[in-house]
Structures are given as structure tokens and as C-alpha cells.
Write an enzyme that holds these catalytic residues in place. Structure first.
Site, PDB file in Angstrom:
ATOM      1  N   ILE A   1      14.652 -41.085  23.351  1.00 19.08           N
ATOM      2  CA  ILE A   1      14.143 -42.508  23.675  1.00 19.08           C
ATOM      3  C   ILE A   1      12.712 -42.323  24.266  1.00 19.08           C
ATOM      4  CG2 ILE A   1      14.432 -44.847  24.542  1.00 19.08           C
ATOM      5  CD1 ILE A   1      16.627 -44.283  22.799  1.00 19.08           C
TER       6      ILE A   1
ATOM      7  N   LYS B   1      19.163 -55.741  36.750  1.00 18.10           N
ATOM      8  CA  LYS B   1      17.391 -55.633  37.045  1.00 18.10           C
ATOM      9  C   LYS B   1      16.751 -56.118  35.800  1.00 18.10           C
ATOM     10  CE  LYS B   1      14.848 -51.916  36.773  1.00 18.10           C
ATOM     11  NZ  LYS B   1      13.477 -51.942  36.117  1.00 18.10           N
ATOM     12  N   ASN B   2      17.055 -55.267  34.706  1.00 21.86           N
ATOM     13  CA  ASN B   2      16.476 -55.364  33.521  1.00 21.86           C
ATOM     14  C   ASN B   2      16.664 -56.842  32.794  1.00 21.86           C
ATOM     15  OD1 ASN B   2      15.374 -53.082  33.561  1.00 21.86           O
ATOM     16  ND2 ASN B   2      16.745 -52.000  32.366  1.00 21.86           N
TER      17      ASN B   2
ATOM     18  N   ARG C   1       5.471 -45.870  25.626  1.00 19.24           N
ATOM     19  CA  ARG C   1       5.873 -47.124  25.585  1.00 19.24           C
ATOM     20  C   ARG C   1       4.765 -48.063  25.016  1.00 19.24           C
ATOM     21  NH1 ARG C   1      10.196 -47.962  30.352  1.00 19.24           N
ATOM     22  NH2 ARG C   1       8.569 -47.592  31.808  1.00 19.24           N
ATOM     23  N   PRO C   2       4.235 -47.957  23.952  1.00 15.53           N
ATOM     24  CA  PRO C   2       2.979 -48.611  23.493  1.00 15.53           C
ATOM     25  C   PRO C   2       3.617 -50.208  22.922  1.00 15.53           C
ATOM     26  CG  PRO C   2       3.758 -47.278  21.645  1.00 15.53           C
ATOM     27  CD  PRO C   2       4.786 -46.875  23.032  1.00 15.53           C
ATOM     28  N   MET C   3       2.508 -51.093  23.144  1.00 16.31           N
ATOM     29  CA  MET C   3       2.597 -52.545  22.754  1.00 16.31           C
ATOM     30  C   MET C   3       2.796 -52.851  21.118  1.00 16.31           C
ATOM     31  SD  MET C   3       3.365 -54.559  25.620  1.00 16.31           S
ATOM     32  CE  MET C   3       2.855 -56.091  24.929  1.00 16.31           C
ATOM     33  N   ASP C   4       2.555 -51.832  20.411  1.00 15.77           N
ATOM     34  CA  ASP C   4       2.238 -52.171  19.064  1.00 15.77           C
ATOM     35  C   ASP C   4       3.414 -52.887  17.990  1.00 15.77           C
ATOM     36  OD1 ASP C   4       3.910 -49.960  19.080  1.00 15.77           O
ATOM     37  OD2 ASP C   4       2.926 -48.788  17.388  1.00 15.77           O
ATOM     38  N   LEU C   5       4.772 -52.704  18.849  1.00 16.37           N
ATOM     39  CA  LEU C   5       5.699 -53.523  18.324  1.00 16.37           C
ATOM     40  C   LEU C   5       5.920 -54.906  18.653  1.00 16.37           C
ATOM     41  CD1 LEU C   5       8.609 -50.687  18.753  1.00 16.37           C
ATOM     42  CD2 LEU C   5       7.587 -51.310  16.476  1.00 16.37           C
TER      43      LEU C   5
ATOM     44  N   ASP D   1      18.578 -44.758  30.595  1.00 13.63           N
ATOM     45  CA  ASP D   1      18.722 -44.849  32.074  1.00 13.63           C
ATOM     46  C   ASP D   1      19.757 -44.553  32.931  1.00 13.63           C
ATOM     47  OD1 ASP D   1      16.394 -46.019  31.896  1.00 13.63           O
ATOM     48  OD2 ASP D   1      17.236 -48.128  32.057  1.00 13.63           O
TER      49      ASP D   1
ATOM     50  N   ARG E   1      12.858 -50.203  43.099  1.00 12.36           N
ATOM     51  CA  ARG E   1      12.594 -51.086  42.132  1.00 12.36           C
ATOM     52  C   ARG E   1      13.903 -51.268  41.274  1.00 12.36           C
ATOM     53  NH1 ARG E   1       9.690 -48.226  38.157  1.00 12.36           N
ATOM     54  NH2 ARG E   1       9.930 -50.241  37.212  1.00 12.36           N
TER      55      ARG E   1
ATOM     56  N   ARG F   1       6.477 -52.522  34.004  1.00 12.34           N
ATOM     57  CA  ARG F   1       6.379 -52.593  32.559  1.00 12.34           C
ATOM     58  C   ARG F   1       6.855 -53.886  31.979  1.00 12.34           C
ATOM     59  NH1 ARG F   1       4.557 -50.675  27.707  1.00 12.34           N
ATOM     60  NH2 ARG F   1       5.915 -51.144  25.884  1.00 12.34           N
TER      61      ARG F   1
ATOM     62  N   CYS G   1       7.028 -46.755  35.379  1.00 13.32           N
ATOM     63  CA  CYS G   1       7.292 -45.466  35.609  1.00 13.32           C
ATOM     64  C   CYS G   1       6.474 -44.611  34.508  1.00 13.32           C
ATOM     65  CB  CYS G   1       8.849 -45.033  35.466  1.00 13.32           C
ATOM     66  SG  CYS G   1       9.770 -45.818  36.781  1.00 13.32           S
TER      67      CYS G   1
END
Length: 422
Positions: free
Chosen positions: A330, A22-23, A123-127, A308, A400, A94, A118
Site C-alpha cells: 500500500i 480515528k479514520n 499518497r498523491p491527490m491525483d485520484l 495500518d 494522533r 493527510r 506521516c
């Protein structure tokens, strides 16, 4: 909403086919945005998240066709007519943020809603933003959307990620394929899904070295062409079904499994008294004599123990001999399955990012509720080892990440059914 009913039914025996990852597939699909020529993915998993990504790409003007019962995805982005990824689609998943890098590289602009997924942490977008800005992008946040542009195109640069983020690595590598000059990405994530992405991009004409290590070097090219690429085996589905005979007893062969995908996980199973052997077709898993032994687990970025698979491992430890400590490093909020397992008789204490599990001889079936994707399947696994009937509600999360979970477990002797809630 559907529920899944599992009744403890003794040992499992037989074979379970493992789907494409999936990923990996969710990462490979946005790569179509980098080229005007078709990209075809084989061994695609048939999951609701894949449909969501298909809808997102189609909303941008890409063509996406699911062929051969959904196991082949034929895509073409020759006529992109929109550069905005809207909230109503992005909020569902995500991985939607992975259209940012490719659109910026090819179109020079992108507007992408902040993502959902989920409820397992911020899980921010800053990176992602920092890495793309290092390549010359100008990005600002307005009304919940990232407005990104590169009016003079992206330019190669050397950038070190503050954390080895999988998503930020993927977005940056895709963007850098069409940047002018050389990009060196340090502290890059090393997951098999990234290795798979690089193999696909290379088949499309990208010049990339170092995948699978912490430093990836990308030499930008003027354009990418079409390709056909097989999606790598899903290591999380693989690990999940490896737990099934470990928790219920018996011997199951996971078809398509490769040890290199799950080495740290298999090492923990071995420590717990579970044998894992490679075969011509995959990995064979069997519990050795007696009860499973308690082992301690700390989640880490690849090649460490996968976050996971933490929920599934906790389910296994619930009936292990002794006390185990599971440390989640994580994601915050990733022990939401613990109270549900406790309803089945498990002894679990959670303090911040650490869960202490004292094994009991037998779990008891109970009505439980799925809170996220991996928690859903951990409750089903616990049900395989429980006395009586376990009813897992809100299993839409399951769709999912796992295709045909009932059929696959039934095929090795589990007593399991999916029912529509009234």
C-alpha cells in the site's frame, strides 16, 4: 517531547475499551460542511488529529464543540465564511483533504493546500482530482494549493477509480450527495470507515446504495439536513490491542470489538497460534501454548490485511518461531520501524517492499525512536515482550491515533509510564 518507558512484565490480563475510529471520525467531520443544519458525532476518539480537523473546520467558519470529555462533537456549518484550507493546518494531517469534496459540492468552490501527515509515502491527490473532474469540477494546482471550482454545480457521472483509494472514495461520495443526477463510483474502497460515512450521510438525507461493495451509487439531492451519528469502533486500535496479549502472553478482552472489522487480521493471528473469540462485550484474545508461529503477511486494501497493522504484526513476528515475510503493497517507506526493532535484538532484513523477520527467543529493551503513528505503537508492543526497559522517544506521533495508551495497557498489568523529556 515525551517518551514512554515500557518494562517487560509478563502476561497481560483484563479488559481494554476500544475507542471510536480515528479514520472514520476524520471522514465524518467534514460531512458537516454539506449542510446548514447541525451534525453531532458520538463515540468520538480523543486524539490530536481530531483537534486538528476541528481547527480546520473552524477556520472555514464552522462551529465545533467538544462535549462530554471530547466523546461528543457538536458541529454546525450554517455560516461558512471561507473556502480556503490553509497549509499551516492541512500540512499536519493527510485527512485534511477531505474538505475538498464537501466544499466544492455546497459552495461551488474550494482552495485546499496539498496535505501532509506521516512520512510513509507520497499518497498523491491525483485520484481525488480525476474523480471530482468527472463530476464537472475544474481543478488546477497553483503554488501548492488545489484551486477547485464548479461554477455550474457538480453533475452525476460514472467514474472508475484507478486504485481503490479510501480518501478518493470518501471525497467523491460526499461531493456526489449534492450533485445533480446519479453518480456511479466503480472500484470504490470497501473499508468500514466508508460504510460508516454512508450511514451518516444517509441519516442526513443522502440517497446512497452499495457501500461495502466496489460499486457505490449516489443519487444527488438538493440539500442535506442535520443528524446524530455514532462513530464506528476503531479497527486499527482494536487490532493493536489484540497484539498485546499475543506478544506478552495472557488473555485480554477488547471491549467493543467486532470480528467483522478485523476478519483477515484475526485469521493471521489464528494461523500464528493466537485464539480470538467473540464475547457479549467484544473480542477475547489469548495466546495458545508455546511460542507464536511465524506467518507471512501481505498488506491489501480492505477486506485484506490492513497496512495500518503491519508494524504491529512485525513486532509480534520478532519473537515468533520460524521466519516470516511481510510484504507492504500500500505505502512505500513503511518499514521505518524495522531498524528500531533491530536495536532491540530483532533479526529483520528489508528489501524494497518486503521485510523478512527471523524470530528470536527474546527481545532486549533499548532506547528507540518512533518514526510514525503505527511504528510508535509497534515499539511499545515490542517492549511488552522485551527483557528490561524500552524507552520510546518522540511519541507525539502516538497521540494522533491512540487515546490513553498508557492507562489502557496499565489496566491489564503492563509496566508502562509516560515521562517528559528534559
Amino acid at each position: 517531547m515525551d517518551s514512554i518507558i515500557v518494562t517487560g512484565n509478563g502476561p497481560l490480563n483484563g479488559q481494554i475499551p476500544i475507542a471510536g475510529a480515528k479514520n472514520a471520525c476524520l471522514t465524518l467531520m467534514p460531512a458537516t460542511l454539506l449542510s446548514e443544519e447541525p451534525l453531532t458525532l458520538t463515540n468520538a476518539p480523543r486524539l490530536s488529529d481530531i483537534k486538528t480537523m476541528s481547527a480546520l473546520l473552524q477556520s472555514l467558519g464552522a462551529e465545533v464543540s467538544a462535549l462530554q470529555d471530547g466523546q461528543v462533537l457538536a458541529m454546525s456549518s450554517h455560516d461558512l465564511n471561507n473556502h480556503t484550507a490553509h497549509y499551516d493546518i492541512v500540512r499536519k494531517m493527510r485527512a485534511s483533504n477531505l474538505v475538498l469534496g464537501p466544499m466544492l459540492a455546497r459552495l461551488g468552490q474550494a482552495i485546499v493546500s496539498l496535505p501532509g501527515g506521516c512520512a510513509i509515502g507520497a499518497r498523491p491527490m491525483d485520484l481525488h482530482i480525476e474523480a471530482l473532474e468527472a463530476l464537472g469540477a475544474e481543478i488546477e494546482l497553483k503554488d501548492g494549493y488545489l484551486h477547485a471550482k464548479a461554477p455550474r454545480g457538480l453533475k452525476g457521472a460514472t467514474h472508475e477509480l484507478r486504485f481503490a483509494s479510501v480518501g478518493a472514495t470518501e471525497n467523491t461520495v460526499m461531493a456526489a450527495t449534492l450533485a445533480k443526477g446519479t453518480t456511479v463510483l466503480k472500484n470504490a474502497a470497501r473499508e468500514p470507515e466508508i460504510v460508516d460515512l454512508v450511514r451518516c450521510l444517509r441519516a442526513m438525507g443522502a440517497q446512497i446504495d452499495g457501500e461495502g461493495t466496489s460499486t457505490i451509487t449516489i443519487q444527488g439531492v438538493d440539500r442535506l439536513h442535520g443528524a446524530t451519528h455514532p462513530v464506528v469502533t476503531d479497527r486499527i486500535e482494536l487490532g493493536t490491542y489484540m497484539i498485546a496479549p499475543a506478544i506478552a502472553g495472557g488473555e485480554v478482552e477488547c471491549l467493543g470489538g467486532k470480528m467483522e472489522l478485523v476478519e483477515s487480521f484475526a485469521a493471521k493471528l489464528d494461523e500464528a497460534g493466537i485464539s480470538v473469540t467473540e464475547t457479549d462485550k467484544g473480542l477475547k484474545v489469548a495466546r495458545r501454548n508455546g511460542r507464536v508461529k511465524a506467518v507471512n503477511v501481505t498488506t491489501e486494501v480492505f477486506p485484506g490485511f490492513p497496512t495500518d497493522l503491519q508494524a504491529q504484526m512485525m513486532a509480534l513476528m520478532c519473537t515468533a518461531e520460524g521466519t516470516s515475510v511481510l510484504e507492504e503493497t500500500i505505502f512505500e517507506n513503511r518499514f521505518m520501524h524495522a531498524p528500531e526493532l533491530t536495536r532491540m535484538g530483532a533479526q529483520i532484513e528489508v528489501h524494497g517492499g518486503t521485510a523478512t523477520v527471523t524470530g528470536v527467543e527474546r527481545l532486549k529493551g533499548a532506547p528507540v525512536m518512533a518514526t510514525d503513528l503505527r511504528a510508535s505503537v509497534s515499539l511499545i508492543l515490542a517492549g511488552l515482550a522485551a527483557e528490561g526497559e524500552t524507552r520510546v522517544s518522540r511519541v507525539y506521533h502516538l497521540d494522533r491515533g491512540y487515546e490513553h495508551v498508557v492507562r489502557k495497557l496499565e489496566g491489564v498489568g503492563a509496566k508502562i509510564e509516560r515521562i517528559k523529556d528534559e
